[in-house]
Motif scaffolding. Sequence first.
Motif, PDB file in Angstrom:
ATOM      1  N   ALA A 119      53.358  68.493  43.322  1.00 16.71           N
ATOM      2  CA  ALA A 119      53.475  69.113  41.964  1.00 16.71           C
ATOM      3  C   ALA A 119      54.546  68.157  41.202  1.00 16.71           C
ATOM      4  O   ALA A 119      54.455  67.931  40.116  1.00 16.71           O
ATOM      5  CB  ALA A 119      53.582  70.519  41.878  1.00 16.71           C
TER       6      ALA A 119
ATOM      7  N   VAL B 254      47.372  60.445  40.256  1.00 18.48           N
ATOM      8  CA  VAL B 254      46.813  60.732  41.574  1.00 18.48           C
ATOM      9  C   VAL B 254      47.150  59.733  42.551  1.00 18.48           C
ATOM     10  O   VAL B 254      47.444  60.056  43.687  1.00 18.48           O
ATOM     11  CB  VAL B 254      45.246  61.082  41.401  1.00 18.48           C
TER      12      VAL B 254
ATOM     13  N   ALA C 219      47.732  71.774  36.750  1.00 16.98           N
ATOM     14  CA  ALA C 219      48.186  71.092  38.082  1.00 16.98           C
ATOM     15  C   ALA C 219      49.157  72.066  38.598  1.00 16.98           C
ATOM     16  O   ALA C 219      49.231  72.279  39.886  1.00 16.98           O
ATOM     17  CB  ALA C 219      48.659  69.818  37.838  1.00 16.98           C
TER      18      ALA C 219
ATOM     19  N   ALA D  93      48.896  74.226  42.504  1.00 21.98           N
ATOM     20  CA  ALA D  93      49.626  74.115  43.410  1.00 21.98           C
ATOM     21  C   ALA D  93      50.447  75.271  43.623  1.00 21.98           C
ATOM     22  O   ALA D  93      50.443  75.753  45.013  1.00 21.98           O
ATOM     23  CB  ALA D  93      51.005  73.101  43.000  1.00 21.98           C
TER      24      ALA D  93
ATOM     25  N   THR E 168      50.944  60.092  43.529  1.00 25.83           N
ATOM     26  CA  THR E 168      50.956  61.222  44.332  1.00 25.83           C
ATOM     27  C   THR E 168      50.631  61.061  45.775  1.00 25.83           C
ATOM     28  O   THR E 168      51.579  60.890  46.785  1.00 25.83           O
ATOM     29  CB  THR E 168      50.221  62.299  43.685  1.00 25.83           C
TER      30      THR E 168
ATOM     31  N   ALA F  75      47.113  70.113  31.082  1.00 30.70           N
ATOM     32  CA  ALA F  75      46.762  69.377  32.215  1.00 30.70           C
ATOM     33  C   ALA F  75      47.883  69.798  33.241  1.00 30.70           C
ATOM     34  O   ALA F  75      47.602  69.939  34.316  1.00 30.70           O
ATOM     35  CB  ALA F  75      46.568  67.964  32.059  1.00 30.70           C
ATOM     36  N   ALA F  76      49.066  69.441  32.652  1.00 33.86           N
ATOM     37  CA  ALA F  76      50.322  69.806  33.552  1.00 33.86           C
ATOM     38  C   ALA F  76      50.361  71.254  34.205  1.00 33.86           C
ATOM     39  O   ALA F  76      50.792  71.462  35.320  1.00 33.86           O
ATOM     40  CB  ALA F  76      51.711  69.446  33.028  1.00 33.86           C
TER      41      ALA F  76
ATOM     42  N   PHE G 294      53.282  64.661  40.749  1.00 34.92           N
ATOM     43  CA  PHE G 294      52.086  64.487  39.745  1.00 34.92           C
ATOM     44  C   PHE G 294      52.365  64.548  38.349  1.00 34.92           C
ATOM     45  O   PHE G 294      51.941  63.904  37.487  1.00 34.92           O
ATOM     46  CB  PHE G 294      50.974  65.304  40.105  1.00 34.92           C
ATOM     47  N   ILE G 295      53.019  65.989  37.957  1.00 33.68           N
ATOM     48  CA  ILE G 295      53.198  66.138  36.722  1.00 33.68           C
ATOM     49  C   ILE G 295      53.985  65.405  35.740  1.00 33.68           C
ATOM     50  O   ILE G 295      53.718  64.954  34.821  1.00 33.68           O
ATOM     51  CB  ILE G 295      53.815  67.602  36.556  1.00 33.68           C
TER      52      ILE G 295
ATOM     53  N   LEU H 101      45.396  60.342  34.626  1.00 36.71           N
ATOM     54  CA  LEU H 101      45.227  61.306  35.837  1.00 36.71           C
ATOM     55  C   LEU H 101      44.915  60.355  37.147  1.00 36.71           C
ATOM     56  O   LEU H 101      45.573  60.665  38.071  1.00 36.71           O
ATOM     57  CB  LEU H 101      43.811  61.818  35.376  1.00 36.71           C
TER      58      LEU H 101
ATOM     59  N   TYR I 231      52.604  70.561  48.943  1.00 40.04           N
ATOM     60  CA  TYR I 231      52.212  70.952  47.735  1.00 40.04           C
ATOM     61  C   TYR I 231      53.450  70.857  46.494  1.00 40.04           C
ATOM     62  O   TYR I 231      53.280  70.463  45.596  1.00 40.04           O
ATOM     63  CB  TYR I 231      51.789  72.497  47.842  1.00 40.04           C
TER      64      TYR I 231
END
Length: 312
Positions: free
Chosen positions: A243, A102, A298, A302, A105, A294-295, A246-247, A98, A239
């Motif tokens: 996404a 982060v 997220a 978003a 990103t 978690a994905a 991050f994913i 994670l 945003y």
Amino acid sequence: MNKVANEVANVVANKLPNTAAQRGRLARWLISGPPLFYLLLFFAIPSLIMVFASVRYAGDYGGLAPVFDEAGKLDLTLENFQRFTSDFIYTAIFLKSLMYAVITTCCCLLMAYPLALLIARSPKKYRDLLILLVILPFWSNFLIRVYAWMIILGPQSGLTQAVNYVLGLAGIEPVRLLFTGFAVIVGLVYVHLPFMVLPLYANLEKHDPALVDAAQDLGASAWQRFWRITFPLSLPGVYAGAALVFIPALGIFAVSDILGGTGSDMIGNVIKQQFLETRDWPFGSVLSIVLTVAALIAAGIAVLVARPRRGA
């Protein structure tokens, strides 16, 4: 004859709306049907199989044990989930993943925003060329691009020697760039940077320059024009890009496999090890479920944040 003609006309008129409605439903199914079928076949069904595998025991030689035991009873367990929650090492690896995602990103956003803004404000005859340069790395193999960073960050590379020379002047011991967490983040940022640039550019290109000109006429400084006009209008692109970065960065394993050391494993590496090396498929399924949840969280965040507010 007129009476018969009127009755036929009424029947046809009554059937026309139904025919139009049927055509509308058919058109909607033709548009939405293939994506729904794709998600059902390649996401929903594999996810259900993964959930079912997570509550089974591992086989004696790896894989999955039989669903029914020797007595014919259903042989299911929740021990695999308890193992994830009780063994802190897996939680720590997930939290580290994670953190890497982060940081990746944030770095991509800081690097991509000026570039996307530059492309959006460039003359139209140059924009296509600049966008082509952004997506040009996709024309080469992913692994080749990542392996190239092994040469760039290697101990004999010019970059490493230059960094250590500067550190030596400051009285600091030489450092290693390759096989570190730093190398993993560099690789993640390099791989995912275009996914941040493209949605930002698509958003910034649509901005009305008259808004910025009006703010300038009213005495707003360059920073005020950016912070109060350009950046708020670009939030949907921010945003979407966050996404998209991050994913995949959360679950990728090839970058940390190639550029990271033994202490730089991410959750994707552990999942790969459970399926291919340890062959503990039930526990690998548990880790995959955690990663999928978690994905989805997220992606949901978003969507909620990017949703336009009423009265805005």
